[in-house]
Design a protein around this motif. Structure first.
Motif, PDB file in Angstrom:
ATOM      1  N   LEU A 196      -1.102  -5.973  10.590  1.00 40.34           N
ATOM      2  CA  LEU A 196      -0.844  -4.651  11.147  1.00 40.34           C
ATOM      3  C   LEU A 196      -2.000  -4.169  12.012  1.00 40.34           C
ATOM      4  N   LEU A 197      -3.208  -4.399  11.548  1.00 38.64           N
ATOM      5  CA  LEU A 197      -4.378  -3.997  12.318  1.00 38.64           C
ATOM      6  C   LEU A 197      -4.468  -4.765  13.624  1.00 38.64           C
ATOM      7  N   ARG A 198      -4.103  -6.032  13.566  1.00 39.26           N
ATOM      8  CA  ARG A 198      -4.131  -6.845  14.772  1.00 39.26           C
ATOM      9  C   ARG A 198      -3.097  -6.331  15.782  1.00 39.26           C
ATOM     10  N   LEU A 199      -1.889  -5.995  15.276  1.00 35.58           N
ATOM     11  CA  LEU A 199      -0.863  -5.451  16.165  1.00 35.58           C
ATOM     12  C   LEU A 199      -1.284  -4.100  16.733  1.00 35.58           C
ATOM     13  N   SER A 200      -1.936  -3.304  15.901  1.00 38.87           N
ATOM     14  CA  SER A 200      -2.398  -2.004  16.373  1.00 38.87           C
ATOM     15  C   SER A 200      -3.425  -2.172  17.475  1.00 38.87           C
ATOM     16  N   ALA A 201      -4.319  -3.138  17.309  1.00 38.14           N
ATOM     17  CA  ALA A 201      -5.351  -3.385  18.315  1.00 38.14           C
ATOM     18  C   ALA A 201      -4.739  -3.872  19.618  1.00 38.14           C
ATOM     19  N   GLN A 202      -3.605  -4.545  19.507  1.00 37.38           N
ATOM     20  CA  GLN A 202      -2.930  -5.048  20.698  1.00 37.38           C
ATOM     21  C   GLN A 202      -2.097  -3.977  21.385  1.00 37.38           C
ATOM     22  N   GLY A 203      -2.007  -2.779  20.757  1.00 37.03           N
ATOM     23  CA  GLY A 203      -1.265  -1.692  21.373  1.00 37.03           C
ATOM     24  C   GLY A 203       0.177  -1.607  20.937  1.00 37.03           C
ATOM     25  N   ASN A 204       0.587  -2.458  19.974  1.00 36.85           N
ATOM     26  CA  ASN A 204       1.965  -2.418  19.508  1.00 36.85           C
ATOM     27  C   ASN A 204       2.194  -1.312  18.494  1.00 36.85           C
ATOM     28  N   ALA A 205       1.133  -0.792  17.919  1.00 42.98           N
ATOM     29  CA  ALA A 205       1.237   0.310  16.974  1.00 42.98           C
ATOM     30  C   ALA A 205       0.071   1.233  17.223  1.00 42.98           C
ATOM     31  N   THR A 206       0.321   2.479  17.528  1.00 42.74           N
ATOM     32  CA  THR A 206      -0.755   3.353  17.991  1.00 42.74           C
ATOM     33  C   THR A 206      -0.997   4.610  17.172  1.00 42.74           C
ATOM     34  N   PRO A 207      -0.345   4.843  16.002  1.00 40.93           N
ATOM     35  CA  PRO A 207      -0.633   6.073  15.263  1.00 40.93           C
ATOM     36  C   PRO A 207      -2.096   6.130  14.834  1.00 40.93           C
ATOM     37  N   GLU A 208      -2.638   7.350  14.765  1.00 37.83           N
ATOM     38  CA  GLU A 208      -4.031   7.491  14.360  1.00 37.83           C
ATOM     39  C   GLU A 208      -4.207   7.146  12.893  1.00 37.83           C
ATOM     40  N   ASN A 209      -3.221   7.496  12.047  1.00 40.85           N
ATOM     41  CA  ASN A 209      -3.296   7.211  10.623  1.00 40.85           C
ATOM     42  C   ASN A 209      -2.292   6.121  10.274  1.00 40.85           C
ATOM     43  N   HIS A 210      -2.722   5.182   9.432  1.00 46.53           N
ATOM     44  CA  HIS A 210      -1.866   4.073   9.033  1.00 46.53           C
ATOM     45  C   HIS A 210      -1.711   4.110   7.519  1.00 46.53           C
ATOM     46  N   VAL A 211      -0.469   4.223   7.039  1.00 45.98           N
ATOM     47  CA  VAL A 211      -0.186   4.229   5.600  1.00 45.98           C
ATOM     48  C   VAL A 211       0.728   3.057   5.291  1.00 45.98           C
ATOM     49  N   CYS A 212       0.235   2.136   4.497  1.00 42.33           N
ATOM     50  CA  CYS A 212       1.020   0.973   4.100  1.00 42.33           C
ATOM     51  C   CYS A 212       1.285   1.058   2.596  1.00 42.33           C
ATOM     52  N   GLN A 213       2.569   1.016   2.195  1.00 39.99           N
ATOM     53  CA  GLN A 213       2.948   1.139   0.788  1.00 39.99           C
ATOM     54  C   GLN A 213       3.748  -0.079   0.347  1.00 39.99           C
ATOM     55  N   VAL A 214       3.645  -0.381  -0.933  1.00 37.48           N
ATOM     56  CA  VAL A 214       4.351  -1.522  -1.504  1.00 37.48           C
ATOM     57  C   VAL A 214       5.151  -1.046  -2.715  1.00 37.48           C
ATOM     58  N   SER A 215       6.440  -1.407  -2.748  1.00 37.26           N
ATOM     59  CA  SER A 215       7.314  -1.087  -3.877  1.00 37.26           C
ATOM     60  C   SER A 215       7.797  -2.386  -4.502  1.00 37.26           C
ATOM     61  N   VAL A 216       7.566  -2.537  -5.785  1.00 36.15           N
ATOM     62  CA  VAL A 216       7.948  -3.759  -6.505  1.00 36.15           C
ATOM     63  C   VAL A 216       9.119  -3.446  -7.426  1.00 36.15           C
ATOM     64  N   GLU A 217      10.218  -4.214  -7.308  1.00 39.08           N
ATOM     65  CA  GLU A 217      11.425  -3.993  -8.093  1.00 39.08           C
ATOM     66  C   GLU A 217      11.819  -5.288  -8.797  1.00 39.08           C
ATOM     67  N   CYS A 218      12.184  -5.157 -10.057  1.00 41.38           N
ATOM     68  CA  CYS A 218      12.676  -6.300 -10.829  1.00 41.38           C
ATOM     69  C   CYS A 218      14.125  -6.036 -11.243  1.00 41.38           C
ATOM     70  N   TYR A 219      14.976  -7.018 -11.064  1.00 38.16           N
ATOM     71  CA  TYR A 219      16.372  -6.932 -11.458  1.00 38.16           C
ATOM     72  C   TYR A 219      16.636  -7.991 -12.526  1.00 38.16           C
ATOM     73  N   TYR A 220      17.379  -7.585 -13.565  1.00 41.30           N
ATOM     74  CA  TYR A 220      17.602  -8.462 -14.704  1.00 41.30           C
ATOM     75  C   TYR A 220      19.088  -8.730 -14.882  1.00 41.30           C
ATOM     76  N   THR A 221      19.402  -9.904 -15.370  1.00 39.60           N
ATOM     77  CA  THR A 221      20.784 -10.274 -15.650  1.00 39.60           C
ATOM     78  C   THR A 221      20.913 -10.594 -17.131  1.00 39.60           C
ATOM     79  N   PHE A 222      22.157 -10.603 -17.627  1.00 40.37           N
ATOM     80  CA  PHE A 222      22.388 -10.857 -19.042  1.00 40.37           C
ATOM     81  C   PHE A 222      22.067 -12.303 -19.429  1.00 40.37           C
TER      82      PHE A 222
END
Length: 251
Positions: free
Chosen positions: A13-39
């Motif tokens: 993401l930082l590399r893309l931002s440096a290349q001008g593909n992403a230009t917001p002043e603040n960068h927030v990266c979040q991760v959501s982990v989900e587990c699904y179970y079967t019988f």
């Protein structure tokens, strides 16, 4: 597992931002982990990546790879899928253990939890007729919600005239339910609410015995006579004390 893959994503993401593909002043990266179970005991892990409140790619253990959601995700996914996933800490053994550990914690809190029900039986009149009644079996404070309530009259199961509410959530991981029976009681009839639940080694049975009109009438007459007698006694004591005071005053 997650820290390595997140670090790799931040670098991209930082590399893309440096290349001008992403230009917001603040960068927030979040991760959501989900587990699904079967019988059958299998687990599926989903890791969702969100950049500035927009999901852009996810990892799916079932398809075993990264998948793009947005154009930004497509650029990163192309890079990630060329890498050895083990370098990101993503191995099938780690995925399985991560979900299995979470499931064991969840199971100890919910799946294996058992709370015994409380059962109360009481009559309730229905309509204006004195001969049509509802007998209410109120089952409260039980978990899980798998419950069976049956009515018996003098040992024989009653299926007609049985009405039940839906399962009611108490808000504290317990339930309650009301199961009602339309009845026309006669003297000596015994109604039984029979409750079965996974928390019980044997069913709970609560009996309600119908009383005859004559017996109820005698009981009410006896209570009325007792109250009336107490009233006359109190009046007699009061008059006796008053007469004594009058006699003392005349002397």
């Amino acid at each position: 597992m997650r820290s390595a893959s997140l670090a790799m994503l931040l670098m991209v993401l930082l590399r893309l931002s440096a290349q001008g593909n992403a230009t917001p002043e603040n960068h927030v990266c979040q991760v959501s982990v989900e587990c699904y179970y079967t019988f059958n005991g299998t687990q599926r892990l989903m890791i969702r990546y969100v950049y500035n409140r927009e999901e852009f790619l996810y990892f799916d253990s079932e398809a075993w790879g990264f998948h793009a959601v947005t154009e930004l995700g497509r650029l990163i996914t192309e890079r990630l899928n060329k890498l050895n996933l083990e370098e990101l800490g993503l191995t099938r053994a780690k995925v399985d253990s991560a979900c299995r550990e979470s499931y064991q914690e969840l199971e100890s809190l919910t799946v294996q939890r058992r709370v015994r029900p409380k059962v109360n039986v009481s009559p309730s009149k229905k309509g204006s007729s004195q001969h049509q009644h509802l007998l209410v079996c109120h089952v409260t404070d039980f978990y899980p919600g798998d419950l069976q309530v049956r009515w018996f009259l003098n040992g024989q199961e009653e299926t007609d005239g049985v009405v039940s509410t839906n399962l009611i959530r108490n808000g504290d991981w317990t339930f309650q339910i009301l199961v009602m029976l339309e009845m026309n009681p006669h003297a000596g009839d015994v109604y039984t609410c029979h409750v079965e639940h996974p928390s019980l080694d044997s069913p709970i049975t609560v009996d309600w015995k119908a009383q005859s009109d004559l017996a109820r009438s005698k009981m009410l007459t006896g209570v009325g006579g007792l109250v009336l007698g107490l009233v006359f006694l109190a009046v007699g004591v009061f008059m006796h004390r008053k007469s004594k005071k009058v006699q003392r005053g005349s002397r």
